[in-house]
Design a protein around this motif. Sequence first.
Motif, PDB file in Angstrom:
ATOM      1  N   ALA A 148       0.835  -1.209   0.000  1.00  0.00           N
ATOM      2  CA  ALA A 148       0.000   0.000   0.000  1.00  0.00           C
ATOM      3  C   ALA A 148       0.873   1.264   0.000  1.00  0.00           C
ATOM      4  O   ALA A 148       0.543   2.251  -0.662  1.00  0.00           O
ATOM      5  CB  ALA A 148      -0.954  -0.012   1.203  1.00  0.00           C
ATOM      6  N   GLY A 149       1.981   1.216   0.743  1.00  0.00           N
ATOM      7  CA  GLY A 149       2.915   2.345   0.740  1.00  0.00           C
ATOM      8  C   GLY A 149       3.513   2.571  -0.648  1.00  0.00           C
ATOM      9  O   GLY A 149       3.637   3.705  -1.111  1.00  0.00           O
ATOM     10  N   GLN A 151       2.162   1.760  -3.482  1.00  0.00           N
ATOM     11  CA  GLN A 151       1.140   2.297  -4.398  1.00  0.00           C
ATOM     12  C   GLN A 151       0.969   3.799  -4.224  1.00  0.00           C
ATOM     13  O   GLN A 151       0.753   4.525  -5.193  1.00  0.00           O
ATOM     14  CB  GLN A 151      -0.183   1.557  -4.188  1.00  0.00           C
ATOM     15  CG  GLN A 151      -0.163   0.189  -4.853  1.00  0.00           C
ATOM     16  CD  GLN A 151      -1.359  -0.649  -4.474  1.00  0.00           C
ATOM     17  OE1 GLN A 151      -1.710  -0.730  -3.304  1.00  0.00           O
ATOM     18  NE2 GLN A 151      -1.963  -1.286  -5.453  1.00  0.00           N
ATOM     19  N   MET A 152       1.061   4.257  -2.975  1.00  0.00           N
ATOM     20  CA  MET A 152       0.971   5.708  -2.766  1.00  0.00           C
ATOM     21  C   MET A 152       2.166   6.420  -3.390  1.00  0.00           C
ATOM     22  O   MET A 152       2.019   7.482  -3.990  1.00  0.00           O
ATOM     23  CB  MET A 152       0.882   6.017  -1.259  1.00  0.00           C
ATOM     24  CG  MET A 152       0.725   7.484  -0.946  1.00  0.00           C
ATOM     25  SD  MET A 152      -0.690   8.272  -1.793  1.00  0.00           S
ATOM     26  CE  MET A 152      -1.938   8.171  -0.511  1.00  0.00           C
ATOM     27  N   MET A 153       3.364   5.816  -3.277  1.00  0.00           N
ATOM     28  CA  MET A 153       4.534   6.402  -3.936  1.00  0.00           C
ATOM     29  C   MET A 153       4.328   6.440  -5.445  1.00  0.00           C
ATOM     30  O   MET A 153       4.724   7.390  -6.121  1.00  0.00           O
ATOM     31  CB  MET A 153       5.789   5.591  -3.605  1.00  0.00           C
ATOM     32  CG  MET A 153       6.285   5.769  -2.189  1.00  0.00           C
ATOM     33  SD  MET A 153       7.798   4.808  -1.854  1.00  0.00           S
ATOM     34  CE  MET A 153       9.040   5.791  -2.719  1.00  0.00           C
ATOM     35  N   LEU A 155       1.503   6.735  -7.075  1.00  0.00           N
ATOM     36  CA  LEU A 155       0.614   7.849  -7.412  1.00  0.00           C
ATOM     37  C   LEU A 155       1.394   9.171  -7.411  1.00  0.00           C
ATOM     38  O   LEU A 155       1.171  10.041  -8.242  1.00  0.00           O
ATOM     39  CB  LEU A 155      -0.539   7.946  -6.412  1.00  0.00           C
ATOM     40  CG  LEU A 155      -1.583   6.835  -6.475  1.00  0.00           C
ATOM     41  CD1 LEU A 155      -2.606   7.001  -5.362  1.00  0.00           C
ATOM     42  CD2 LEU A 155      -2.288   6.810  -7.828  1.00  0.00           C
TER      43      LEU A 155
ATOM     44  N   PRO B  22       7.845   9.560   0.084  1.00  0.00           N
ATOM     45  CA  PRO B  22       6.560   9.861  -0.571  1.00  0.00           C
ATOM     46  C   PRO B  22       5.355   9.073  -0.037  1.00  0.00           C
ATOM     47  O   PRO B  22       4.246   9.282  -0.509  1.00  0.00           O
ATOM     48  CB  PRO B  22       6.831   9.524  -2.050  1.00  0.00           C
ATOM     49  CG  PRO B  22       8.307   9.592  -2.205  1.00  0.00           C
ATOM     50  CD  PRO B  22       8.863   9.135  -0.901  1.00  0.00           C
ATOM     51  N   ARG B  23       5.583   8.201   0.945  1.00  0.00           N
ATOM     52  CA  ARG B  23       4.438   7.538   1.561  1.00  0.00           C
ATOM     53  C   ARG B  23       3.753   8.445   2.580  1.00  0.00           C
ATOM     54  O   ARG B  23       2.677   8.114   3.104  1.00  0.00           O
ATOM     55  CB  ARG B  23       4.871   6.247   2.274  1.00  0.00           C
ATOM     56  CG  ARG B  23       5.308   5.130   1.339  1.00  0.00           C
ATOM     57  CD  ARG B  23       5.802   3.953   2.156  1.00  0.00           C
ATOM     58  NE  ARG B  23       6.907   4.377   3.022  1.00  0.00           N
ATOM     59  CZ  ARG B  23       7.234   3.818   4.176  1.00  0.00           C
ATOM     60  NH1 ARG B  23       6.513   2.819   4.639  1.00  0.00           N
ATOM     61  NH2 ARG B  23       8.247   4.264   4.878  1.00  0.00           N
ATOM     62  N   ARG B  25       1.928  10.990   2.481  1.00  0.00           N
ATOM     63  CA  ARG B  25       0.516  11.314   2.263  1.00  0.00           C
ATOM     64  C   ARG B  25      -0.417  10.163   2.665  1.00  0.00           C
ATOM     65  O   ARG B  25      -1.530  10.391   3.152  1.00  0.00           O
ATOM     66  CB  ARG B  25       0.320  11.669   0.783  1.00  0.00           C
ATOM     67  CG  ARG B  25      -0.987  12.352   0.456  1.00  0.00           C
ATOM     68  CD  ARG B  25      -0.945  12.840  -0.997  1.00  0.00           C
ATOM     69  NE  ARG B  25      -2.283  12.926  -1.532  1.00  0.00           N
ATOM     70  CZ  ARG B  25      -3.131  13.904  -1.272  1.00  0.00           C
ATOM     71  NH1 ARG B  25      -2.772  14.891  -0.500  1.00  0.00           N
ATOM     72  NH2 ARG B  25      -4.346  13.899  -1.792  1.00  0.00           N
ATOM     73  N   LEU B  26       0.043   8.934   2.465  1.00  0.00           N
ATOM     74  CA  LEU B  26      -0.746   7.774   2.889  1.00  0.00           C
ATOM     75  C   LEU B  26      -0.924   7.780   4.401  1.00  0.00           C
ATOM     76  O   LEU B  26      -2.037   7.607   4.917  1.00  0.00           O
ATOM     77  CB  LEU B  26      -0.058   6.481   2.443  1.00  0.00           C
ATOM     78  CG  LEU B  26      -0.707   5.171   2.921  1.00  0.00           C
ATOM     79  CD1 LEU B  26      -2.106   5.011   2.338  1.00  0.00           C
ATOM     80  CD2 LEU B  26       0.158   3.967   2.552  1.00  0.00           C
ATOM     81  N   TYR B  27       0.171   7.982   5.108  1.00  0.00           N
ATOM     82  CA  TYR B  27       0.114   7.991   6.576  1.00  0.00           C
ATOM     83  C   TYR B  27      -0.725   9.172   7.074  1.00  0.00           C
ATOM     84  O   TYR B  27      -1.452   9.051   8.062  1.00  0.00           O
ATOM     85  CB  TYR B  27       1.531   8.024   7.164  1.00  0.00           C
ATOM     86  CG  TYR B  27       2.186   6.667   7.175  1.00  0.00           C
ATOM     87  CD1 TYR B  27       2.734   6.125   6.009  1.00  0.00           C
ATOM     88  CD2 TYR B  27       2.241   5.898   8.334  1.00  0.00           C
ATOM     89  CE1 TYR B  27       3.325   4.866   6.007  1.00  0.00           C
ATOM     90  CE2 TYR B  27       2.838   4.643   8.345  1.00  0.00           C
ATOM     91  CZ  TYR B  27       3.380   4.136   7.177  1.00  0.00           C
ATOM     92  OH  TYR B  27       3.955   2.886   7.185  1.00  0.00           O
ATOM     93  N   ALA B 102      -8.216   8.526  -4.391  1.00  0.00           N
ATOM     94  CA  ALA B 102      -7.156   7.516  -4.404  1.00  0.00           C
ATOM     95  C   ALA B 102      -6.560   7.355  -3.007  1.00  0.00           C
ATOM     96  O   ALA B 102      -6.339   6.230  -2.539  1.00  0.00           O
ATOM     97  CB  ALA B 102      -6.070   7.898  -5.407  1.00  0.00           C
ATOM     98  N   LEU B 106      -6.609   3.897  -0.730  1.00  0.00           N
ATOM     99  CA  LEU B 106      -5.363   3.319  -0.218  1.00  0.00           C
ATOM    100  C   LEU B 106      -5.285   3.376   1.304  1.00  0.00           C
ATOM    101  O   LEU B 106      -4.783   2.440   1.941  1.00  0.00           O
ATOM    102  CB  LEU B 106      -4.156   4.038  -0.819  1.00  0.00           C
ATOM    103  CG  LEU B 106      -3.779   3.630  -2.238  1.00  0.00           C
ATOM    104  CD1 LEU B 106      -2.614   4.466  -2.744  1.00  0.00           C
ATOM    105  CD2 LEU B 106      -3.425   2.148  -2.285  1.00  0.00           C
ATOM    106  N   ASP B 109      -7.360   0.562   2.553  1.00  0.00           N
ATOM    107  CA  ASP B 109      -6.657  -0.710   2.339  1.00  0.00           C
ATOM    108  C   ASP B 109      -5.522  -0.891   3.343  1.00  0.00           C
ATOM    109  O   ASP B 109      -5.310  -1.991   3.876  1.00  0.00           O
ATOM    110  CB  ASP B 109      -6.097  -0.770   0.916  1.00  0.00           C
ATOM    111  CG  ASP B 109      -7.195  -0.901  -0.136  1.00  0.00           C
ATOM    112  OD1 ASP B 109      -8.319  -1.292   0.229  1.00  0.00           O
ATOM    113  OD2 ASP B 109      -6.915  -0.628  -1.315  1.00  0.00           O
ATOM    114  N   ALA B 110      -4.786   0.182   3.587  1.00  0.00           N
ATOM    115  CA  ALA B 110      -3.632   0.089   4.486  1.00  0.00           C
ATOM    116  C   ALA B 110      -4.087  -0.151   5.930  1.00  0.00           C
ATOM    117  O   ALA B 110      -3.464  -0.918   6.669  1.00  0.00           O
ATOM    118  CB  ALA B 110      -2.779   1.355   4.385  1.00  0.00           C
TER     119      ALA B 110
END
Lengths: 288, 288
Positions: A148-149, A151-153, A155, B22-23, B25-27, B102, B106, B109-110
Amino acid sequence: MERIARDIDHAFDLLLAIPDDPRRRLYEAMRYAAIGGGKRLRPLLVCASCDLYAVDGPAALRVATAIECIHVYSLVHDDLPAMDDDDLRRGKPTVHRAFDEAAAILAGDALHALAFEVLADPATHADPFVRSELCLELARAAGPSGMAGGQMMDLAACAAPMDLATITRLQQLKTGALFGFCLESGAIMGRVPPEGRTHLRGYARNIGLAFQIIDDLIDVEGSAEAAGKAVGKDAAAGKATFVSHLGVERAREQARLLVDQAIEHLTDHGAEADLLRAIAGYIIDRDR
Amino acid sequence: MERIARDIDHAFDLLLAIPDDPRRRLYEAMRYAAIGGGKRLRPLLVCASCDLYAVDGPAALRVATAIECIHVYSLVHDDLPAMDDDDLRRGKPTVHRAFDEAAAILAGDALHALAFEVLADPATHADPFVRSELCLELARAAGPSGMAGGQMMDLAACAAPMDLATITRLQQLKTGALFGFCLESGAIMGRVPPEGRTHLRGYARNIGLAFQIIDDLIDVEGSAEAAGKAVGKDAAAGKATFVSHLGVERAREQARLLVDQAIEHLTDHGAEADLLRAIAGYIIDRDR
């Protein structure tokens, strides 16, 4: 590869028996996504890893099915309009095209949970320590510090072009983490401690990157018909890839080098690693 | 409830330290979804279940965090435009509004994977059998035969109005399955075999349905400000609910009856079940 594809289809067919109630559409979408098509490369890697440690076939197949659940769910979500917005996957319309977006989101979520339901079941392995370690490693490989990490990279890669080191890190997360799980799964079931799995992680890292380089090359040089999905997408999106950095020739050379290095990691193994050696060769020669 | 809310926020703060890559934003999206707000009812149920079997606090908190990961991921995906298309959740913009679709897909999912990463970790419980049973039961509760299946039935509910029996079945899957996991989690950690958990499943089923009836009533009678989310949505969508079938008065009566029945299931327990009794009372009196 044909045998494992048949076995995985059969396993999904049994797991996803359609219930006679309004959940029917969910199971239909899950079956559509999971059954038929796909290289089943990750299941094959699980079986090859199990070969190394003489893990029995039914256990290998259950773990192979679980990892394919995760892979398929990630494809279904990746293809959504808000993500890569793809219409074609494995040679047929993507799940949100064949059903709708809500069904695709839910089918992905349900396959995600199903992976852990399969792994944690006593039918997978009699030793609860093995089951819980499989769950832990798969969750790590799929979660924010893994797939998942990545995939965010990915994007973010379209927004700000990345250098080669960042692309390598991205791909190690996005596809490498699951490859790593596949390779370690046989060792986990064979009760090999983490310090005895260094060569498997090395093999997984090398073939993971080689796999991604070939994927990039297929996107540049391949046909949608052979690939079963749209091609030319990276260039159209202005996305930095191994190929955009290295060029076609040097990228293919690099993939070859990585595959050679992958095979080097297997020197302490004999004939029981022949399937892993053959897979490394397949990865470089594939056209889809 | 305030203490558990603080503990859960703290647990997420530690689990979701933002990485410097770049992860990020996910976190950030995961933290936005998971930290602050929410009743934390499911974590509270886990702690109350752990009270029954004298399970220690840190183990209870880790399982409570895992179940909240699943609950939060389901809200994030449920709110997506292709699903319920909600703009407001827990009194602030939904994740896809504050970030983008998006990131919301994600982040959900994470969080889903993170739940299993937390459960399967030896830090949760020293006994691997307990860890693998927790993973198995949570996966079942979240997957196609549990929550995900219920959500698909919910989507179908707008297309074809359902009778009361079907709505009951829908809600038992959509919210009841996770409630069931919460109640059983303490028993699993207390090594109570499945046949000794019948009363817990009974309690969970009853408060799950009562909870849903009150949810339907809040949608009819409540204010968006108090609820922290849009109200009046079921009627606008022409969706059959407990309230549309029974009317406001009989629905509230039914919820009261279910709560009484839930408390009945606890007769063999003494003061160690007081928190469960208090929660049953809270469920009927809540306004959000």
